[in-house]
Design an enzyme around this catalytic site. Structure first.
Site, PDB file in Angstrom:
ATOM      1  CD  GLU A 162       3.789   7.310  13.034  1.00 53.05           C
ATOM      2  OE1 GLU A 162       4.284   6.178  12.914  1.00 53.05           O
ATOM      3  OE2 GLU A 162       2.626   7.573  12.692  1.00 53.05           O
ATOM      4  CE  LYS A 203       2.560   0.631   5.788  1.00 53.49           C
ATOM      5  NZ  LYS A 203       3.402   1.527   6.597  1.00 53.49           N
ATOM      6  NE  ARG A 232      -0.690  -1.259   9.432  1.00 50.89           N
ATOM      7  CZ  ARG A 232       0.627  -1.265   9.625  1.00 50.89           C
ATOM      8  NH1 ARG A 232       1.144  -0.719  10.723  1.00 50.89           N
ATOM      9  NH2 ARG A 232       1.437  -1.828   8.751  1.00 50.89           N
TER      10      ARG A 232
END
Length: 352
Positions: free
Chosen positions: A231, A195, A91
């Protein structure tokens, strides 16, 4: 410089492990590596909680920074393990590419994590304490310049802190949440899938606004049509349908791919549930028996209700029977109380 730590040092800081909060505790230091002249150096442990940087570093002015979060555990067999850090490496590699920061090898990634944990082994909560060591790797553009362009240099840091269990009791308490209608978490084709530090800064205002109204968590809708679930402001959305057949989680290119959610999708299949990754219209909340916010900090935060502020519509959900089982299974794997049948954990080899 402290002596090279060993497994005998685990927990020797003698903190009040049972009363630790999910917050920062001062430790000995961190791991730091620098990218310069086209390559990463080997990196080293820095015995300080502070860093020295140029005031014109890219991160301060143009926000060029990404981060990760995971945990290390002192396990039942006495060994130290980190949970699913290979997924975090995947990620962060995607995040780095998105914001024009240099990627790193898995070897450097793992060395940074291992060295940061080992340098602070006395702050690693001992097995049975209910606590763990939170690991926060991050990379930032660190060269000083004025123009808007990618940083020529980057800094990779792995910081750690002992943290307590998010919930102190064995059973998961439920919390109330609200639908966020007046802010978007991310734009289509933006940075929602990585992120990126700026994503979280932009979410602070709606998060604080809803907390002030008594809702500790908020659920974002899709930024294009505002009718599909995206989310939570802290973590991914997941739900169990009322017929008990499906584990449902949104599919969108503006959602961060949660490592915890990825793990849960494997576990639920063993419980006979089918995983559905798809767009979820807000009206479908009526069909869910359980709703949870899933992420590293707590594994699952069960949601008691979700309220839409514009019209007061309230959706209520049942007790987290399935999510409790999934939560307990994840923790058992993390602590080596059951076999790691998915090979998610990696041992951090320490001196005996």
């Amino acid at each position: 410089m402290p002596e090279v730590p060993s497994l005998k040092d685990v927990g020797s800081a003698k903190l009040d492990w049972g009363n630790l909060r999910f917050d920062m505790t001062e430790v000995h230091g961190h791991f730091k590596a620098t990218f310069k002249d086209g390559a990463w150096d080997a990196g080293e442990v820095v015995y300080s909680q502070f860093i020295n940087m140029h005031v014109m570093s890219n991160v301060f002015h143009y926000g060029q920074s990404v981060f990760e979060g995971m945990k290390a555990f002192h396990c039942k067999d006495g060994k130290v393990r980190v949970f699913a850090d290979f997924k975090n490496h995947e990620r962060i590699s995607s995040s780095l590419e998105r914001v024009c920061l240099p990627t790193m090898s898995k070897e450097l990634w793992q060395r940074g994590i291992d060295e940061a944990v080992k340098a602070n082994l006395d702050f690693l909560p001992p097995y049975g304490s209910g606590a763990s060591m939170y690991i926060r790797p991050f990379v930032m553009g660190s060269s000083g310049h004025l123009g808007v362009h990618p940083s020529a240099e980057a800094t990779f840091i792995v910081a750690v802190s002992p943290v307590g269990a998010y919930f102190k009791t064995g059973s998961l308490p439920t919390i109330d949440g609200a639908i966020i209608e007046d802010f978007d978490r991310a734009a289509p084709r933006g940075t929602g899938h990585v992120k990126f530090a700026g994503n979280y800064a932009a979410g602070l205002r709606p998060q604080q606004s809803h907390k002030d109204k008594g809702y500790p968590i908020g659920l974002h809708l899709d930024p294009k049509e505002n009718k599909y679930l995206e989310e939570f402001n802290t973590s991914n959305f997941a739900a169990i349908t009322k017929d008990g057949k499906f584990y449902v989680t949104p599919d969108s290119n503006t959602i961060l791919p949660s490592v915890t959610n990825w793990c849960l999708t494997h576990l639920v299949k063993e419980h006979g549930l089918t995983v559905q990754r798809r767009p979820i219209p807000i009206d479908e909340l009526e069909e869910f028996a359980e709703v949870g916010a899933v992420g590293t900090a707590v594994v699952v935060t069960p949601i008691a209700s979700l309220t839409r502020p514009s019209d007061g519509k309230k959706w209520e959900f049942g007790q987290p029977n399935v999510f409790q089982k999934l939560h307990d299974e994840i923790l058992a794997i993390q602590k080596a109380e059951v076999p790691d049948r998915f090979a998610w954990c990696r041992e951090i080899v320490c001196r005996a």
